[in-house]
Scaffold this active site. Structure first.
Site, short mmCIF file in Angstrom:
data_model
loop_
_atom_site.label_atom_id
_atom_site.label_comp_id
_atom_site.label_asym_id
_atom_site.label_seq_id
_atom_site.Cartn_x
_atom_site.Cartn_y
_atom_site.Cartn_z
N GLU A 290 0.82 -1.21 0.00
CA GLU A 290 0.00 0.00 0.00
C GLU A 290 0.86 1.27 0.00
OE1 GLU A 290 -4.27 -0.55 1.87
OE2 GLU A 290 -3.07 0.68 3.20
N HIS A 311 6.93 -26.93 -1.83
CA HIS A 311 6.26 -28.04 -2.53
C HIS A 311 5.09 -27.55 -3.38
CE1 HIS A 311 8.48 -31.20 -0.31
NE2 HIS A 311 8.70 -30.16 0.48
N LYS A 425 -14.39 0.82 -3.62
CA LYS A 425 -15.45 1.25 -2.70
C LYS A 425 -16.50 2.05 -3.46
CE LYS A 425 -12.41 1.76 1.31
NZ LYS A 425 -11.79 2.73 2.19
#
Ligand code: PA5
Length: 452
Positions: A290, A311, A425
């Site tokens: 961020e 793995h 948003k």
């Protein structure tokens, strides 16, 4: 007391000679800009000297509140998202028994995290689990308006009041939010909850050493004084007066910028060899992602838990596109001791390990992986942590915070804003017909109709 240490020797070999030294001036400039408040985002520098400014009286106020919650709750739900929960979760998980939720330990309440998603099953199952529990809530939101957290708090407040009665609920609901603004503040003031203020000048992802992190960590039974002490010692070790070569945050910031600029390393993988550190990587990803991912720039922060992910992701790391480097958090001494037993039949052929500590094998896995990945063109940075305790996690937190501040400044971005987070948003509110979003709502619906 030892400090966490940084080893960049297996990363600088991928850089032109003298690169680290050449970054010294830029690092110093970045540090001075942070200190003098002349950098972009200078209204969000409250974290810079936060550890050394926290008073014992303030820690006691947090501890007193935590004790009330601990004494009155079997479970405490920490409602928050992003910077309002990742730091607390990272510290609590790093210090907790790996199976704590299965252990019937009545001395500590179960700490649960919510308000960080809108999963219907998750919230339903949470409310089901809490049905027969005496539970409390820490509602953490700086803006006080974050949808995920506010929706969760709405559910939990109602349930807590129904189960415990309004008066009793007031004792076990705490808000950590803005001093005056937002819905969380309004609810707390109306209901008379205990509150803690998130300072205006500390952004979410830098807020773990405010009550945002300290209150949940104290509720989990960990020593917040030691955590802050570790961070304060790192504040000194990484301060602007520390010698450049001896300042781990300065060197980390320089090397990662060098790898990005010179060696085409666009992805940093944070690696641990202790599953308890999974959420330290999650916290770190937010901190750097961020802070640096903007203006079409920034290293992509990824993470792996080793040896587990060797793995699954090991193939890619060894031979995929050469745009990655690794930063390993290595814990020198585990808390517990366990030896591999000898087996008479030796059907698995592992008797050569009998009598060895599990950690000795883990350390050889780490060294072997390092050699292989470096041979495969993956630079390796190693952060060595003496033991996993509050003090060293405090050091680690501040180390990453200051490194992020320096690194973002070198990169030439404002590391303290997050304008990109608003885009989803706005669309979500428009799609949900939130009052005030009428024009966006019309536009997005027209767009979706065309795209059909
Ligand atoms: O780092 C940040 O600023 C964000 O991740 C916020 O912490 C997150 O969006 C939650 O915001 P708030 O605390 O306002 O609910």
């Amino acid at each position: 007391m030892k400090n966490i240490t940084l080893d960049v020797s297996k990363a600088v070999q991928f850089l032109k000679e003298g690169t680290v030294k050449n970054y010294e001036a830029k690092v110093k400039e970045a540090q001075e800009a942070l200190e003098n408040g002349t950098c972009p985002g200078n209204d969000f520098l409250g974290w810079l000297h936060l550890p050394s400014s926290i008073t014992p009286a303030f820690l006691k106020e947090i501890q007193d509140c935590a004790n009330i919650l601990r004494d009155n709750c079997e479970a405490i739900v920490v409602a928050g998202i992003g910077g309002s929960y990742l730091g607390a979760r990272a510290v609590i998980e790093a210090l907790s028994n790996s199976f704590s939720w299965l252990i019937n330990d009545k001395s500590n309440p179960t700490i649960l995290f919510a308000g960080n998603n809108i999963g219907e099953d998750y919230l339903y199952e949470l409310t089901e689990y809490l049905k027969d529990k005496k539970f409390g809530v820490i509602n953490i939101s700086k803006s006080g308006t974050t949808t995920e957290t506010a929706l969760t708090f709405r559910l939990l407040k109602k349930q807590c009041e129904e189960q415990r009665g309004k008066e009793e609920a007031k004792k076990v609901i705490v808000a950590v939010t803005d001093a005056t603004k937002g819905a969380a503040r309004a609810a707390a003031d109306k209901e008379g909850y205990k509150t803690f203020v998130i300072p205006d000048n500390v952004g979410g992802r830098f807020s773990v050493l405010t009550p945002v992190g300290l209150l949940p960590i104290a509720c989990a039974g960990f020593d917040i004084t030691k955590l802050v002490e570790g961070a304060a010692d790192m504040e000194k070790a990484c301060g602007k007066d520390a010698a450049y070569e001896e300042n781990p945050a300065a060197i980390y910031a320089a090397v990662r910028n060098g790898l990005y600029d010179q060696a085409g390393k666009k992805i940093e993988i944070m690696v641990n060899y202790q599953p308890k550190l999974h959420f330290i990587s999650e916290w770190w990803k937010q901190l750097f992602g961020e802070s640096e991912g903007k203006d079409n720039k920034g290293i992509f922060p990824a993470s792996c838990d080793f040896t587990t992910d060797l793995h699954s992701m090991g193939q890619w790391i060894q031979q995929g596109e050469r745009t990655i480097y690794e930063t390993v958090i290595s814990v020198e001494e585990p808390d517990k001791k366990l030896l591999f037993p000898s087996d008479e039949e030796n059907l698995d052929g592992l008797n050569f390990l009998a009598g060895k500590r599990v950690d000795e094998v883990n350390k050889m896995a780490e060294l072997g992986t390092r050699l292989a990945h470096v041979d495969g063109g993956v630079p390796n940075i190693r952060i060595s942590v003496p033991v996993l305790n509050e003090y060293y996690i405090g050091q680690l937190i501040y180390f990453f915070e200051i490194a992020c501040g320096i690194s973002g400044n070198i990169l030439g971005v404002n590391p303290f804003n997050q304008p990109g987070v608003e885009a989803y948003k706005k669309n979500m509110f428009a799609l949900l017909d939130k009052p005030g979003y009428e024009e966006d709502s019309k536009a997005i619906k027209e767009r979706l109709a065309k795209e059909k």
